[in-house]
Design a protein around this motif. Structure first.
Motif, PDB file in Angstrom:
ATOM      1  N   VAL A   1      -2.928   3.811  -8.448  1.00 39.99           N
ATOM      2  CA  VAL A   1      -2.343   5.048  -7.934  1.00 39.99           C
ATOM      3  C   VAL A   1      -1.811   4.862  -6.515  1.00 39.99           C
ATOM      4  O   VAL A   1      -0.806   5.456  -6.150  1.00 39.99           O
ATOM      5  CB  VAL A   1      -3.374   6.197  -8.009  1.00 39.99           C
ATOM      6  N   ASN A   2      -2.456   4.013  -5.724  1.00 39.64           N
ATOM      7  CA  ASN A   2      -2.050   3.863  -4.322  1.00 39.64           C
ATOM      8  C   ASN A   2      -1.363   2.535  -4.041  1.00 39.64           C
ATOM      9  O   ASN A   2      -1.404   2.042  -2.926  1.00 39.64           O
ATOM     10  CB  ASN A   2      -3.264   4.052  -3.403  1.00 39.64           C
ATOM     11  N   SER A   3      -0.725   1.959  -5.052  1.00 41.82           N
ATOM     12  CA  SER A   3       0.020   0.707  -4.860  1.00 41.82           C
ATOM     13  C   SER A   3       1.475   0.885  -5.258  1.00 41.82           C
ATOM     14  O   SER A   3       1.768   1.379  -6.347  1.00 41.82           O
ATOM     15  CB  SER A   3      -0.569  -0.412  -5.720  1.00 41.82           C
ATOM     16  N   VAL A   4       2.378   0.445  -4.393  1.00 40.35           N
ATOM     17  CA  VAL A   4       3.786   0.391  -4.763  1.00 40.35           C
ATOM     18  C   VAL A   4       3.938  -0.700  -5.823  1.00 40.35           C
ATOM     19  O   VAL A   4       3.498  -1.828  -5.613  1.00 40.35           O
ATOM     20  CB  VAL A   4       4.658   0.055  -3.537  1.00 40.35           C
ATOM     21  N   PRO A   5       4.519  -0.365  -6.989  1.00 42.38           N
ATOM     22  CA  PRO A   5       4.638  -1.368  -8.056  1.00 42.38           C
ATOM     23  C   PRO A   5       5.472  -2.571  -7.613  1.00 42.38           C
ATOM     24  O   PRO A   5       6.566  -2.416  -7.084  1.00 42.38           O
ATOM     25  CB  PRO A   5       5.322  -0.594  -9.179  1.00 42.38           C
TER      26      PRO A   5
ATOM     27  N   HIS B   1       0.846  -1.184   0.000  1.00 42.57           N
ATOM     28  CA  HIS B   1       0.000   0.000   0.000  1.00 42.57           C
ATOM     29  C   HIS B   1       0.890   1.245   0.000  1.00 42.57           C
ATOM     30  O   HIS B   1       1.872   1.314   0.726  1.00 42.57           O
ATOM     31  CB  HIS B   1      -0.898  -0.035   1.237  1.00 42.57           C
ATOM     32  N   ALA B   2       0.536   2.199  -0.851  1.00 52.19           N
ATOM     33  CA  ALA B   2       1.360   3.409  -0.990  1.00 52.19           C
ATOM     34  C   ALA B   2       1.442   4.190   0.311  1.00 52.19           C
ATOM     35  O   ALA B   2       2.360   4.982   0.516  1.00 52.19           O
ATOM     36  CB  ALA B   2       0.791   4.299  -2.092  1.00 52.19           C
ATOM     37  N   GLY B   3       0.482   3.974   1.208  1.00 57.73           N
ATOM     38  CA  GLY B   3       0.552   4.643   2.503  1.00 57.73           C
ATOM     39  C   GLY B   3       1.327   3.828   3.521  1.00 57.73           C
ATOM     40  O   GLY B   3       2.113   4.350   4.291  1.00 57.73           O
ATOM     41  N   GLY B   4       1.119   2.526   3.488  1.00 55.31           N
ATOM     42  CA  GLY B   4       1.649   1.668   4.539  1.00 55.31           C
ATOM     43  C   GLY B   4       3.103   1.279   4.381  1.00 55.31           C
ATOM     44  O   GLY B   4       3.778   0.987   5.368  1.00 55.31           O
TER      45      GLY B   4
ATOM     46  N   LEU C   1       6.699   1.954   4.095  1.00 55.85           N
ATOM     47  CA  LEU C   1       7.579   3.104   4.340  1.00 55.85           C
ATOM     48  C   LEU C   1       8.746   3.121   3.355  1.00 55.85           C
ATOM     49  O   LEU C   1       9.127   2.098   2.806  1.00 55.85           O
ATOM     50  CB  LEU C   1       8.088   3.061   5.778  1.00 55.85           C
TER      51      LEU C   1
END
Lengths: 415, 415
Positions: free
Chosen positions: A280-284, A231-234, A236
Motif C-alpha cells: 500500500v505504501n510503495s510506488v510500484p 516510498h509512497a511518502g518520500g 514526490l
C-alpha cells in the motif's frame, strides 16, 4: 432426409454427455480434464468405446488426435470431418467441446439409423488438448495437424513442473514419430464443428443455431513495465516513474484501440495486472500485464497492434518507464467456407430450425483445421453465454437442434 | 557545550548498531524484527542492558513501550523525550528506527561524559511496533500512548493467524491494564526524534541534518471495483463493464488529484492492484486497489480525498461498475514545534553542521506523540534515499553529525 421438423430423440446422447461429465479430476458436476491426465485418458476410452459400439473404426495419431471413421462407399475420397475436443480447463462444465464430439457421433448414428449410406467417409475427430492448461498453448492437436506447431516446437513445450510433451504422451500411450501428425491439404474434403456458442446471442434472440462465417483469433502479449519504486511518502510526484500509472495508461489504450476500429468484431482485453512490490505504501516499480486483441479480420487486428505499439512508445517516453512486449501468440483468424455454410443453411431450413449467420469470437480447433481443409462451425445456444464454468448449460432441445442440422449437413456433404 | 566542530567519537555507537542488526529473524545483514517476536524481544533486552549500563532507569508500560530515564535535578518537571523504535519490517536494514534509539542513548552518554547535569529528566523511549507488520496498524505504541487507539480497539487487533494483541503481549511478558498506556498532555515537556531521512534530499544536497517542520501522514483506502466478467473473445466492447479499465481510470485519477494541488507535499499512490479472475482471456470482473494519499496539510489532503470521491462516482456511473471504498486509516499530519526546531537550528549551527528545514514524508512515532507534547524531528541522510531494505545505509559521519546536534539540543531543552 426431406421431412421438416422431425424432432430427434436424443435421450441417449444426453445420458452420454452426463456420463462423460462424471469423468473429472474434480468433484462432479465440476469438470476438470487436463490433457493426458487420468480423467482425460478415461474420457478418451469412454468415447472410443461409444464410437466402436456404433461401428466406427478408431485410429489415434502420435499426439493422441483420435479419428473414428464411418467408411463411405468410395473410401478413396477425402473424408468429411466433424468433431471437437473433450479436454476441459479446471472448473469447467459439461458442454464445451463435448457437444461437438458426442453430438457428432449422434449425428452419425442418426444417419445410420435412417439407412443413409455415405459416399465419402465421415470421420469424427477428437482433437488433443484444445485447452492450453497443461502446456500453455491452445489447440495442440489441431495445431500440429495443420503443421503450425512443428515436432521440435512441440517437444520444447513444458508444463508448470517442467515436464515435456514427450513424457506425457508416452505415459498416455501415444507413440510414433510426431512428424506423422501433420496432415496435408486434402486430408479432409470438408470439416464442420458443432459447438456451444460461448456467447449470449442465440439464447437472447431465441435462435436455434448459428452458422459461423468467421472465427476470430487472439493476439496475446505479455508486457512488462519497469519504472522506479520508492516510498509512497518520500517519492514526490514530479520525480516519479510509477510503473502502475503507466500500466493504467496502457490498459486504457488497449480499450480505446479496440473501440477505435468501429467494428463490433474487434475486442481488446487486459486480463492480468501483477504489481511489484505490491504494498500500500510503495510506488510500484514493475508491472506485468497481458493483452488479448481479437478480430475476425487479421489485418484489422494487426492494425490495432501496430497502433498500440506506438501508444506504448509514447507512454514509455513521456513517463520514463521501460516497456517490454513479448508476443505470446498471434493465431490467424479463419474464414469459413461458403459452400459448407450454404449446406448448413439448407439443413437448418430443412430441419425447420431458425438460424443466423454469426462469427465465433473464441477460437477453436476449426481455426487450425482451416489451414488444411474448408471448414465451418455450427453453434447452438448456451445459457447466459456462460462457458468454462460448472454452470455451463445447453438444453436437450438446443443440443437436439444442433445434432439435427449437423446430421443433415453431413449427409449432404458426404453424398 | 560551546566548542564548535568537535567531531564525536562514535565507534561504540556504530558497534552497537551493528550488534543490534545481528538480532534478526532473517540471516544478517537482512533485518527482520516483528514486534513481540523472538528477535524483537532479544533486541529489547540488548538495548535495555545498554541503557542500564549507562545508568538509566528502565521502565516498561503495558504494551511494551520502554522508557529509560536520566533523572534531572528537578525530577518533578515533565521530562524531555527522545527515541524511536527498534522493530523492523521483513527484509529491512540496520538504521530505520535504531538510529533514533541508539543515537538518542549515545547523545545522553555524550552529555554525561561532558559532565552535563540535566534540570529536566531526559527519557529515551523505545516505542512498540512502529511498523504495521504484525497487527496491520503502524505506530501501535505511540498511538496508544496518545490515546488514539483505545484499549478496546487494541484488543480487537489480530495478526494474520487471527491471534490478538493480548496473547502476544502476555507471551512477551508485558502485563497490566492497557488503559494505563495512554498519557496525558504534559507527559513530556518536549520530544525530539532522530531518524534517517528515508528520502534522498540531504544526501543529494550534501546537507548534514534536516530539521523537520511538518510530518506528513497517509490516508489509505481499500477500493473494490466490481464489474462484469466474461470471455475476452465473446464479450463485445460496447457491453463491457470491465473492472480493470475502470480501475485504470481510478489509478490515473489518484495521480492527477495529487498533482492538482500544485503543492510538492501532496503525494498519491496506488500500490496494490489485484485482478479477478486474472486470466489472459477473461474480462476482469473485480479489482481491488489501495490508495495512499499524503500531505503535511490535513485539510489539503482531505480536499484531495473529496475530489477523488467525486471522480470515483463519475467513473462508476459512466462505466456501470460498482465502486466501494473503505477508509483504512487517515492519520493526522503533525506540525513540529517551532521552539524545538529553533533549538535544533541553534544546535546545528553550534555543532558546525549544515542543515535545512524540511518535511517528513513518512510518518513516525512523533506523529502521535505530537498529540500529547510539542515534537520535532532531526533527520540525517541515508544513502540513495533507500530505507526498509537490507542495503539501507547511513555513514558513521552522518550518524555522528545527528547525534552531535541531538545532544546539544537535549542539553538546551533539559537545562
Amino acid at each position: 432426409m426431406t421431412t421438416a421438423r422431425p424432432e430427434l430423440k436424443i435421450d441417449g446422447l444426453i445420458a452420454e454427455l452426463l456420463a462423460l461429465g462424471q469423468i473429472s479430476e474434480a468433484e462432479p458436476p465440476v469438470v476438470t480434464r487436463v490433457v493426458f491426465g487420468e480423467a482425460d485418458l478415461r474420457a478418451r476410452a469412454f468415447v472410443k468405446s461409444l464410437c466402436e459400439a456404433s461401428g466406427l473404426k478408431v485410429r489415434e495419431d502420435a499426439v493422441g488426435n483420435t479419428f473414428a471413421r464411418w467408411e463411405g462407399s468410395e473410401p478413396a475420397l477425402a473424408p468429411i470431418g466433424t468433431g471437437s475436443h473433450i479436454d476441459a480447463i479446471p472448473n469447467a462444465g459439461l458442454y464445451d467441446g463435448c457437444v461437438g464430439v458426442l453430438g457428432g457421433l449422434e449425428a452419425i448414428r442418426v444417419l445410420g439409423k435412417l439407412g443413409f449410406k455415405p459416399r465419402r467417409s465421415i470421420e469424427l475427430v477428437i482433437f488433443t488438448a484444445e485447452e492450453p492448461t497443461r502446456f500453455g498453448i491452445g489447440c495442440l492437436g489441431s495445431r500440429m495437424m495443420a503443421g503450425l506447431l512443428t515436432p521440435e516446437q512441440a517437444l520444447a513445450l513444458r508444463d508448470k513442473e517442467g515436464r515435456g510433451l514427450e513424457g506425457w504422451r508416452a505415459q498416455a500411450g501415444f507413440k510414433g514419430p510426431l512428424n506423422s501428425v501433420a496432415a496435408s491439404r486434402g486430408r479432409f474434403h470438408q470439416f464442420v464443428e458443432l459447438h456451444i456458442e460461448q456467447g449470449p446471442l442465440l439464447e437472447q434472440e431465441g435462435t436455434d443455431v448459428g452458422l459461423v462465417t468467421h472465427i476470430a483469433a487472439p493476439a496475446s502479449q505479455r508486457i512488462t513495465i519497469e519504472g522506479e519504486g520508492g516510498h509512497a511518502g518520500g517519492k514526490l510526484m514530479p520525480g516519479r516513474k510509477d510503473a502502475l500509472t503507466a500500466a493504467a495508461e496502457l490498459i486504457l489504450a488497449v480499450e480505446s484501440a479496440a473501440k477505435s476500429t468501429g467494428a463490433v468484431d474487434t475486442v481488446g482485453t487486459v486480463g492480468i495486472c501483477d504489481v511489484f512490490p505490491g504494498a500500500v505504501n510503495s510506488v510500484p516499480s514493475r508491472v506485468l500485464i497481458t493483452t488479448d486483441v481479437r478480430d475476425i479480420d487479421g489485418a484489422r487486428r494487426d492494425g490495432v497492434l501496430a497502433s498500440l505499439a506506438s501508444a506504448y512508445d509514447e507512454i514509455s517516453a513521456r513517463r520514463g518507464v521501460k516497456i517490454t512486449t513479448e508476443l505470446v501468440n498471434a493465431d490467424p483468424p479463419a474464414t469459413c467456407d461458403p459452400a459448407i455454410v450454404s449446406a448448413l443453411e439448407r439443413s437448418a431450413i430443412a430441419a425447420g430450425k431458425t438460424y443466423r449467420k454469426m462469427v465465433a469470437r473464441a477460437y477453436h480447433d476449426s481455426s487450425f483445421v482451416a489451414f488444411i481443409a474448408p471448414v465451418a462451425m455450427l453453434f447452438i445456444p448456451c445459457r447466459g453465454g456462460v462457458s468454462h464454468r460448472p454452470d455451463e448449460y445447453a438444453s436437450p432441445e438446443w443440443i437436439g437442434g444442433g445434432v439435427h442440422v449437423l446430421s443433415r449437413t453431413l449427409a449432404e456433404l458426404a453424398s
